[in-house]
Design an enzyme around this catalytic site. Structure first.
Site, PDB file in Angstrom:
ATOM      1  N   CYS A 165       0.798  -1.230   0.000  1.00  0.00           N
ATOM      2  CA  CYS A 165       0.000   0.000   0.000  1.00  0.00           C
ATOM      3  C   CYS A 165       0.830   1.279   0.000  1.00  0.00           C
ATOM      4  O   CYS A 165       0.286   2.365  -0.203  1.00  0.00           O
ATOM      5  CB  CYS A 165      -0.935   0.007   1.209  1.00  0.00           C
ATOM      6  SG  CYS A 165      -2.175  -1.309   1.170  1.00  0.00           S
ATOM      7  N   HIS A 244      12.150   1.156   6.272  1.00  0.00           N
ATOM      8  CA  HIS A 244      11.993  -0.264   5.931  1.00  0.00           C
ATOM      9  C   HIS A 244      12.496  -1.118   7.087  1.00  0.00           C
ATOM     10  O   HIS A 244      13.661  -1.036   7.462  1.00  0.00           O
ATOM     11  CB  HIS A 244      12.774  -0.583   4.665  1.00  0.00           C
ATOM     12  CG  HIS A 244      12.289  -1.790   3.934  1.00  0.00           C
ATOM     13  ND1 HIS A 244      12.098  -3.008   4.542  1.00  0.00           N
ATOM     14  CD2 HIS A 244      11.926  -1.964   2.624  1.00  0.00           C
ATOM     15  CE1 HIS A 244      11.657  -3.877   3.653  1.00  0.00           C
ATOM     16  NE2 HIS A 244      11.549  -3.274   2.485  1.00  0.00           N
ATOM     17  N   HIS A 332      -2.256  19.954   6.405  1.00  0.00           N
ATOM     18  CA  HIS A 332      -3.165  18.876   5.982  1.00  0.00           C
ATOM     19  C   HIS A 332      -2.480  17.517   6.133  1.00  0.00           C
ATOM     20  O   HIS A 332      -1.286  17.371   5.834  1.00  0.00           O
ATOM     21  CB  HIS A 332      -3.596  19.080   4.530  1.00  0.00           C
ATOM     22  CG  HIS A 332      -4.125  20.449   4.239  1.00  0.00           C
ATOM     23  ND1 HIS A 332      -5.406  20.841   4.576  1.00  0.00           N
ATOM     24  CD2 HIS A 332      -3.527  21.524   3.666  1.00  0.00           C
ATOM     25  CE1 HIS A 332      -5.586  22.106   4.200  1.00  0.00           C
ATOM     26  NE2 HIS A 332      -4.462  22.535   3.657  1.00  0.00           N
ATOM     27  N   HIS A 336      -3.371   7.173   4.909  1.00  0.00           N
ATOM     28  CA  HIS A 336      -3.822   6.008   4.148  1.00  0.00           C
ATOM     29  C   HIS A 336      -5.098   5.438   4.769  1.00  0.00           C
ATOM     30  O   HIS A 336      -5.105   5.069   5.943  1.00  0.00           O
ATOM     31  CB  HIS A 336      -2.736   4.933   4.137  1.00  0.00           C
ATOM     32  CG  HIS A 336      -3.187   3.637   3.558  1.00  0.00           C
ATOM     33  ND1 HIS A 336      -3.664   3.518   2.271  1.00  0.00           N
ATOM     34  CD2 HIS A 336      -3.258   2.389   4.085  1.00  0.00           C
ATOM     35  CE1 HIS A 336      -4.002   2.264   2.039  1.00  0.00           C
ATOM     36  NE2 HIS A 336      -3.755   1.562   3.127  1.00  0.00           N
ATOM     37  N   HIS A 365     -15.046   5.521   3.132  1.00  0.00           N
ATOM     38  CA  HIS A 365     -16.476   5.268   2.981  1.00  0.00           C
ATOM     39  C   HIS A 365     -16.892   5.240   1.512  1.00  0.00           C
ATOM     40  O   HIS A 365     -17.682   4.380   1.091  1.00  0.00           O
ATOM     41  CB  HIS A 365     -17.278   6.342   3.725  1.00  0.00           C
ATOM     42  CG  HIS A 365     -18.750   6.093   3.726  1.00  0.00           C
ATOM     43  ND1 HIS A 365     -19.597   6.655   2.795  1.00  0.00           N
ATOM     44  CD2 HIS A 365     -19.533   5.351   4.546  1.00  0.00           C
ATOM     45  CE1 HIS A 365     -20.839   6.276   3.036  1.00  0.00           C
ATOM     46  NE2 HIS A 365     -20.826   5.481   4.093  1.00  0.00           N
ATOM     47  N   ASN A 369     -10.542   0.917   0.582  1.00  0.00           N
ATOM     48  CA  ASN A 369      -9.086   0.842   0.587  1.00  0.00           C
ATOM     49  C   ASN A 369      -8.635   0.385  -0.800  1.00  0.00           C
ATOM     50  O   ASN A 369      -8.741  -0.789  -1.139  1.00  0.00           O
ATOM     51  CB  ASN A 369      -8.617  -0.139   1.655  1.00  0.00           C
ATOM     52  CG  ASN A 369      -7.111  -0.294   1.701  1.00  0.00           C
ATOM     53  OD1 ASN A 369      -6.382   0.289   0.908  1.00  0.00           O
ATOM     54  ND2 ASN A 369      -6.623  -1.101   2.642  1.00  0.00           N
TER      55      ASN A 369
END
Length: 458
Positions: A165, A244, A332, A336, A365, A369
């Site tokens: 992702c 990572h 802002h 995710h 909503h 995802n």
């Protein structure tokens, strides 16, 4: 001798000019981005979602209830999209063409719009990066795009897989690295995930969750380092940090594609995922905080931390909680939308209010995802709501298998107000009460909340 001094001075000036010129062209600007909105016949409403779950004959009563509880608590609405083969009931026997046609529909829908709106020709593209984690074809997905648009022969193409992702920021980093050594280039990043061939048909609870959470989507992004185009750009990349934790066995195995005991291929989400994600997030924050926060905030945090360390040493108490206020450096927060619990956990860790969490919640909503492309739907919501003003900064935060936490900060270069994929519904968001159709339909199975997903920002 005088001539030697003059030549040396000219050489030094030329060297300095080259350094300045090279630095001037190392910027990374977004000219335009186009999110994908599939056709209405691909919508997954409540009844269809329930019937798709029910079609899995290997599910026992407990697994069925577990899946329904997960979808009730997911924060996903009725207008999200799925691939055609799953809607048609062919999820257990997908063909290669299902995955490729799913990608083609996204590729050419968004790219046609992007080229038209940006007034950039496909022949002008110098760099092409595509990230789709769970679909690898030969020729590559980048080749399909190059062939379709008949792009130039010296285009530099990169096909990324297995990045999860957080892949869109990895793709952006690839482009950023190229921009540092080559001037006046145009780059395309296409980010999506292939759902069609990756449906899990077993009954392992750690693997059937992905069937509920992921939805179809994607985004095409046009970037440049050409300063002559800066006046047309929307955003400028200020910094990008990649963390990572793959050297840790626990982090490596908490989120991965694997087979269950019956050789059914699926995507495993382990119980250690919250702990690992928290660790990756904290490490990422340690690196990016000095890059984005003002000196006064870093000084305040350091002094308070030292005070509590000394205080706890003498009083033998646990000390007090000290946290960084990222709102002093960022206006802002583009989070995710991996799930309702994930959004709430990050918001709690960063001490964000509903105003800052709203874009991620509304994206979850409306579109669900969509893996690596989710961040761009969240950004699109902010733009459609006309929140992004010149000079504002946007912090994008993403997580991915491996385990990775990647984040970056963009500066808004002009007031933005394109409604993009939100155009037909933005006036309805946020609703006074966010409807949960799955609760209304499947609320009877709701007995207790699943384990909460929590972050601790220490």
């Amino acid at each position: 001798m005088m001539l030697l001094y003059v030549l040396s001075l000219l050489y030094l000036l030329l060297f300095l000019f080259k350094l300045v010129d090279q630095y001037r062209h190392q910027g990374c600007y977004i000219l335009h981005y186009e999110c994908f909105k599939p056709s209405d016949d691909r919508k997954l409403n409540t009844n269809l979602s329930g019937s798709i779950i029910k079609r899995n004959k290997s599910l026992g009563h407990e697994e069925y209830k577990f899946l329904l509880r997960a979808i009730v608590n997911s924060g996903i609405g009725e207008d999200t999209y799925g691939p055609r083969n799953i809607i048609a009931g062919r999820e257990e026997s997908p063909a290669l063409t299902d995955g490729l046609s799913e990608m083609d529909e996204f590729f050419f829908n968004t790219l046609d719009k992007l080229f038209h709106k940006s007034r950039v020709s496909p022949l002008d593209i110098d760099v092409l990066v595509v990230n789709v984690s769970m679909l690898a074809s030969v020729p590559s997905l980048t080749c399909r795009i190059i062939n379709h648009y008949k792009m130039k022969e010296d285009i530099k193409s990169f096909n990324l897989s297995g990045m999860g992702c957080s892949a869109s920021l990895i793709s952006t980093n690839v482009v950023q690295s190229i921009f540092k050594s080559q001037k006046n280039k145009l780059a395309l990043v296409l980010t999506s995930e292939s759902i069609a061939p990756n449906w899990y048909s077993g009954r392992d609870k750690s693997m059937i969750l992905s069937n509920c959470l992921f939805r179809s989507g994607g985004c095409s992004i046009l970037l440049t380092n050409n300063r002559a185009l800066k006046h047309r750009a929307k955003l400028s990349l200020k910094c990008l940090v990649r963390t990572h934790l793959g050297s840790s066995d626990e982090a490596h195995g908490c989120c991965m594609q694997t087979e269950d005991d019956h050789k059914n291929l699926g995507f495993h989400l382990g119980k250690s995922l919250p702990k690992v994600a928290n660790g990756a997030f904290v490490e990422n924050i340690r690196t990016i905080a000095p890059k984005v926060l003002p000196f006064r905030e870093l000084f305040r945090y350091t002094m308070l931390q030292k005070f509590w360390d000394i205080f706890s040493r003498y009083t033998k108490s646990g000390g007090g909680k000290v946290s960084l206020n990222f709102k002093t450096g960022v206006e802002h927060f583009c989070l995710h939308p991996g799930g309702a619990a994930v959004i709430e956990a990050i918001g709690k860790g960063l001490e964000l209010g509903e105003h800052h969490l709203e874009p991620a919640k509304m994206t979850l909503h409306r579109f669900g995802n969509t893996s690596a492309s989710s961040l761009w739907y969240v950004l699109g919501y902010m733009e459609a709501k006309k929140r992004l003003k010149k000079g504002d900064r946007v912090w994008m935060i993403s997580f991915g298998a491996g385990f990775k936490c990647n984040s970056c900060v963009w500066e808004v270069l002009r007031d933005l107000e394109d409604e993009n994929v939100w155009g037909d519904c933005i006036e309805n968001y946020p609703p006074k009460a966010l409807a949960n159709p799955y609760m209304e339909k499947f609320g009877w199975i709701y007995q207790e909340k699943p384990e909460s997903f929590t972050f601790r920002i220490d």
